[in-house]
Design a protein around this motif. Structure first.
Motif, mmCIF file in Angstrom:
data_model
loop_
_atom_site.group_PDB
_atom_site.id
_atom_site.type_symbol
_atom_site.label_atom_id
_atom_site.label_comp_id
_atom_site.label_asym_id
_atom_site.label_seq_id
_atom_site.Cartn_x
_atom_site.Cartn_y
_atom_site.Cartn_z
ATOM 1 N N ALA A 62 0.813 -1.221 0.000
ATOM 2 C CA ALA A 62 0.000 0.000 0.000
ATOM 3 C C ALA A 62 0.850 1.277 0.000
ATOM 4 C CB ALA A 62 -0.967 -0.009 1.183
ATOM 5 N N PRO A 63 1.919 1.380 0.816
ATOM 6 C CA PRO A 63 2.718 2.611 0.780
ATOM 7 C C PRO A 63 3.332 2.899 -0.589
ATOM 8 C CG PRO A 63 3.208 1.348 2.762
ATOM 9 C CD PRO A 63 2.366 0.468 1.895
ATOM 10 N N PHE A 64 3.710 1.851 -1.319
ATOM 11 C CA PHE A 64 4.269 2.056 -2.649
ATOM 12 C C PHE A 64 3.208 2.559 -3.618
ATOM 13 C CE2 PHE A 64 6.959 -1.509 -0.950
ATOM 14 C CZ PHE A 64 8.072 -0.726 -0.708
ATOM 15 N N GLU A 65 2.019 2.003 -3.532
ATOM 16 C CA GLU A 65 0.932 2.443 -4.402
ATOM 17 C C GLU A 65 0.569 3.892 -4.123
ATOM 18 O OE1 GLU A 65 -2.044 -0.426 -3.519
ATOM 19 O OE2 GLU A 65 -1.042 -2.057 -4.611
ATOM 20 N N GLU A 66 0.604 4.283 -2.840
ATOM 21 C CA GLU A 66 0.283 5.670 -2.478
ATOM 22 C C GLU A 66 1.323 6.649 -3.032
ATOM 23 O OE1 GLU A 66 0.035 5.594 1.746
ATOM 24 O OE2 GLU A 66 -1.801 4.379 1.784
ATOM 25 N N THR A 104 4.379 -1.354 -9.674
ATOM 26 C CA THR A 104 4.464 -2.714 -9.129
ATOM 27 C C THR A 104 4.185 -3.700 -10.256
ATOM 28 O OG1 THR A 104 2.135 -2.637 -8.469
ATOM 29 C CG2 THR A 104 3.762 -2.013 -6.809
ATOM 30 N N ARG A 105 4.801 -4.874 -10.159
ATOM 31 C CA ARG A 105 4.629 -5.847 -11.244
ATOM 32 C C ARG A 105 5.049 -7.239 -10.776
ATOM 33 N NH1 ARG A 105 9.334 -3.148 -11.840
ATOM 34 N NH2 ARG A 105 11.242 -4.345 -12.302
ATOM 35 N N MET A 115 7.188 -7.224 -7.295
ATOM 36 C CA MET A 115 8.204 -6.198 -7.111
ATOM 37 C C MET A 115 7.628 -4.798 -7.226
ATOM 38 S SD MET A 115 11.840 -6.042 -9.105
ATOM 39 C CE MET A 115 13.194 -5.019 -8.538
ATOM 40 N N ALA A 116 8.119 -3.889 -6.396
ATOM 41 C CA ALA A 116 7.812 -2.464 -6.498
ATOM 42 C C ALA A 116 9.116 -1.716 -6.717
ATOM 43 C CB ALA A 116 7.131 -1.963 -5.225
ATOM 44 N N THR A 117 9.130 -0.770 -7.644
ATOM 45 C CA THR A 117 10.331 -0.008 -7.967
ATOM 46 C C THR A 117 10.023 1.475 -7.902
ATOM 47 O OG1 THR A 117 10.983 -1.773 -9.496
ATOM 48 C CG2 THR A 117 12.182 0.308 -9.656
ATOM 49 N N SER A 118 10.933 2.244 -7.327
ATOM 50 C CA SER A 118 10.718 3.688 -7.220
ATOM 51 C C SER A 118 10.635 4.308 -8.612
ATOM 52 C CB SER A 118 11.852 4.334 -6.429
ATOM 53 O OG SER A 118 13.094 4.151 -7.077
ATOM 54 N N SER A 156 8.316 -0.556 4.645
ATOM 55 C CA SER A 156 7.985 -0.103 3.289
ATOM 56 C C SER A 156 7.451 1.328 3.286
ATOM 57 C CB SER A 156 6.974 -1.054 2.637
ATOM 58 O OG SER A 156 5.709 -0.999 3.261
ATOM 59 N N THR A 157 6.786 1.730 4.380
ATOM 60 C CA THR A 157 6.284 3.104 4.475
ATOM 61 C C THR A 157 7.432 4.101 4.445
ATOM 62 O OG1 THR A 157 4.327 2.425 5.707
ATOM 63 C CG2 THR A 157 4.991 4.718 5.915
ATOM 64 N N GLU A 158 8.504 3.812 5.199
ATOM 65 C CA GLU A 158 9.647 4.723 5.221
ATOM 66 C C GLU A 158 10.451 4.646 3.932
ATOM 67 O OE1 GLU A 158 10.391 7.069 7.350
ATOM 68 O OE2 GLU A 158 8.563 6.582 8.472
#
Length: 264
Positions: free
Chosen positions: A122-126, A131-132, A139-142, A190-192
């Motif tokens: 969720a923090p990455f989506e926000e 994500t894929r 995986m989530a990538t900046s 993951s939030t930080e």
């Protein structure tokens, strides 16, 4: 900040040059006391030896946090014993993992678990991280491609969480977590990691990287001290509130040996 806005500012102080660094994942390790002082204020035992690595233990002795810069590759090791909800777990984070990101996990160790189901992604989506799926991995990538988090599943069925950051020169860090690591801790981490806000580093401690952006700021020592103290005070206040909320067992009334007697 204007002088009139800062009550603790000493006119005799000399401002020190610091830098705001973005993205935070490439800001370098930072001051270890950001973590250790918070844990100490939260009632953790400091079991470090003089001149040795940092070693701290939770009040119930179920979790240990260590930082060792004297060995290779060095870095953070966090270990939790099995309890009624989770099995034994551990996390290993490289020496250049920013303390603000490590603190996402270690601060969460001092707080009660939320009643809401945690979501690592969720923090990455926000923060609009793509994500894929990559085979059995998620995986989530900046957005700038310098940081990532991955749930990795091997061909033999083994699994782990893997995260890190790296610039084009190869500088950076990695972190891995056992699959038994509590999900609320993974979400706190993951939030930080996903947070887009910059972090502060003193002059001389900013990594040389073409992938980072910096802004110079002048900060007085009393300001830094006050910010650090506010974090420590918050930890102490939360710890005191939790201990005060625990139910106390009232003493039973005294009963003489042989049981109660009845007057006639």
């Amino acid at each position: 900040m204007k002088k009139t806005q800062w009550q603790g500012w000493d006119p005799g102080e000399q401002a020190e040059q610091h830098y705001l660094v973005q993205p935070r994942a490439l800001a370098g390790g930072g001051d270890v006391r950001h973590i250790s002082e918070f844990l100490r204020a939260s009632g953790w035992r400091d079991k470090s030896t003089s001149g040795g690595p940092l070693f701290m233990e939770s009040p119930d002795r179920t979790v240990r946090v260590a930082y060792d810069p004297y060995v290779l590759p060095g870095g953070w090791t966090i270990h939790g014993k099995a309890d009624g909800l989770n099995g034994e777990w551990s996390a290993h984070l490289g020496r250049q993992t920013p303390v603000e990101i490590v603190a996402g996990l270690t601060d969460a160790l001092t707080r009660p678990r939320s009643a809401h189901a945690p979501s690592v992604w969720a923090p990455f989506e926000e923060q609009n991280w793509p994500t894929r799926f990559e085979g059995k991995h998620y995986m989530a990538t900046s957005p700038d491609g310098t940081a990532w988090m991955q749930y990795h599943q091997g061909a033999d069925g083994s699994a782990m969480w893997w995260a890190g950051a790296r610039d084009e020169q190869g500088n950076g860090w990695t972190a891995n977590f056992t699959p038994t690591t509590p999900m609320y801790l993974m979400q706190a981490f993951s939030t930080e990691l996903a947070d887009a806000d910059p972090v502060m580093r003193p002059r001389g401690y900013v990594p040389l990287s073409a992938q980072i952006r910096t802004w110079s700021v002048s900060v007085h020592p009393s300001q830094l001290s006050a910010w650090q103290q506010a974090r420590i005070t918050a930890a102490r206040t939360a710890t005191w509130a939790r201990s005060s909320a625990r139910p106390r067992t009232s003493a039973r009334p005294y009963t003489p040996a042989g049981g109660p007697r009845t007057r006639r």
